[in-house]
Design an enzyme around this catalytic site. Structure first.
Site, short mmCIF file in Angstrom:
data_model
loop_
_atom_site.label_atom_id
_atom_site.label_comp_id
_atom_site.label_asym_id
_atom_site.label_seq_id
_atom_site.Cartn_x
_atom_site.Cartn_y
_atom_site.Cartn_z
CE LYS A 174 -3.57 -2.52 0.01
NZ LYS A 174 -4.34 -3.20 0.58
C1 LIG Z 1 -5.49 -4.13 1.05
C2 LIG Z 1 -7.04 -3.80 1.27
C3 LIG Z 1 -7.62 -4.15 2.31
C4 LIG Z 1 -7.31 -4.85 3.32
O1 LIG Z 1 -6.21 -4.43 4.17
P1 LIG Z 1 -5.33 -5.22 5.16
O2 LIG Z 1 -4.65 -4.13 5.78
O3 LIG Z 1 -4.53 -6.31 4.30
O4 LIG Z 1 -6.19 -5.73 6.10
C5 LIG Z 1 -9.16 -3.79 2.23
N1 LIG Z 1 -9.78 -3.25 1.37
C6 LIG Z 1 -9.06 -3.01 0.25
C7 LIG Z 1 -9.78 -2.20 -0.93
C8 LIG Z 1 -7.66 -3.24 0.09
O5 LIG Z 1 -6.95 -2.85 -1.05
#
Ligand SMILES: *Cc1c(COP(=O)(O)O)cnc(C)c1O
Length: 383
Positions: free
Chosen positions: A184
């Site tokens: 991210k």
């Molecule tokens: C990555 C992601 C999540 C989950 O995030 P985590 O921190 O891995 O639990 C939820 N929604 C979207 C759209 C994502 O890209």
């Protein structure tokens, strides 16, 4: 596989190393001053009143639903074109999901008109997802939700540091849920943040994050509290000091890195305009009042081009690509649970979608390689 250009890459260096070492030397690993600083700085940067560091965005979404009192008998509207966690978090509470369509090829975020179409007496909330770090249509969404008495939860996993009309994404609804997963825009490995402006919801979320306890580890360590009570069924969804330290280091780079992502996205669109690829958000990115985070760079293949062949062609050149997303309602678990759901637009757009590499440390040579392999696939002259 050793990619020449990976789909995503970390912007990690000395700052992150030093931040982790400082925590190790402090000999305090959980719910301490580093987490508090991370929460405060994150809240301040996003103009949110309250922010709680959590294990990941999935737990942030779960806490948001729980704090709003969502549970068995309730329904929550979610986009199907999202990561499965958006929907799973609702099911954890015993509530049901209602899958919504996106706007179209030009904009892969939830169609605000879907909220009115889907809402019924059991509907309690809508979760919207700022796809790729591009803002959902929050004015329409929050207005419709207000009229229907629904809460709004923002899955802001793609959009730390992004804003619409000067207001940060994640602060438009009752809750904003951010992810700091490795790939991210702000990476801590695992990690997440739950933000809200409402004191009542903040209090609930904070207790639910720590076993439903009334006093917290740090307060007891500081001598502020002797004992504690448990007043509801809570969870342990806390972030720790090491991840918070990484988060603080990454926060310093966020604005510049988001800008770099948007510049690279503009270069992609520019250099691939001779191909038959379609670029979602090309217009949205130009609209006044939009400050996007450029989390990923999605393209749509023309109807009839085999996606597998395109992705294999990139792979042969050492370029990693991905799909965002297979629709949630078409996964086996969800198909069995919701066999009636049909979302023709989401299904057809998802079939055509490919995500090209994008990360702030991407060099011109990296971009050249991706662009050239795309041009070669469509047999276009290379510039
Ligand atoms: C990555 C992601 C999540 C989950 O995030 P985590 O921190 O891995 O639990 C939820 N929604 C979207 C759209 C994502 O890209």
């Amino acid at each position: 596989m050793n990619w020449r250009v990976p789909l995503a890459d970390l912007d990690y260096g000395e700052d992150e190393q030093q931040a982790v070492l400082d925590v190790l030397r402090s000999r305090w690993l959980t719910m301490g001053s580093v987490t508090r600083s991370f929460e405060e700085r994150f809240a301040e940067m996003h103009g949110a009143r309250f922010a709680f560091g959590v294990v990941n965005a999935t737990t942030a979404l779960h806490l948001a639903c729980l704090a709003l009192g969502i549970g068995p008998g309730d329904e929550v509207i979610v986009p199907s074109l999202s990561f499965v966690a958006t929907s799973n978090a609702v099911l954890y509470t015993g509530a049901q999901v209602q899958f919504a369509e996106v706007l179209g090829a030009h904009d892969l975020t939830i169609d605000p008109a879907e909220i009115r179409r889907l809402a019924n007496a059991r509907t309690r909330a809508v979760i919207v997802m700022h796809y790729g770090g591009y803002p959902c249509h929050m004015l329409e969404i929050t207005e419709t939700a207000r009229q229907l008495g629904l809460a709004v939860i923002e899955d802001a996993a793609h959009s730390p540091g992004a804003a619409l009309q000067g207001r940060s994404l994640g602060t438009w609804g009752e809750f904003g849920c951010f992810s700091f997963f490795s790939n991210k825009n702000l990476s801590t490995g695992e990690g997440g943040m739950l933000v809200t402006d409402r004191a009542d919801l903040a209090q609930k979320a904070q207790a639910l994050r720590s076993h439903g306890m009334t006093s917290l580890t740090w307060d007891r360590h500081q001598g502020h509290a002797y004992s504690y009570d448990v007043v509801e069924l809570g969870y342990n969804y806390r972030i720790d000091e090491i991840h918070s330290a990484l988060g603080l280091a990454q926060l310093n780079k966020l604005a510049a890195n988001n800008q770099r992502r948007m510049e690279l996205s503009a270069q992609y669109r520019n250099r691939l305009q001779e191909t038959p690829l379609f670029f979602p958000f090309e217009e949205r990115a130009q609209e006044p009042g939009i400050c996007a985070a450029g989390h990923i760079f999605p393209v749509l293949l023309p109807e009839g081009v085999e996606r597998r062949a395109f992705m294999d062609h990139l792979r042969a050149a050492g370029v990693q690509s991905s799909i965002h997303y297979p629709p949630i309602h078409q996964f086996t678990y969800y198909r069995e649970r919701y066999p009636q759901v049909s979302l023709p637009l989401t299904e057809s757009l998802s079939r055509r979608e490919v995500t090209l590499p994008l990360y702030p440390t991407m060099s011109t040579a990296d971009l050249d390689l991706v662009v050239e392999s795309c041009l070669r696939f469509f047999d276009r002259p290379q510039v």
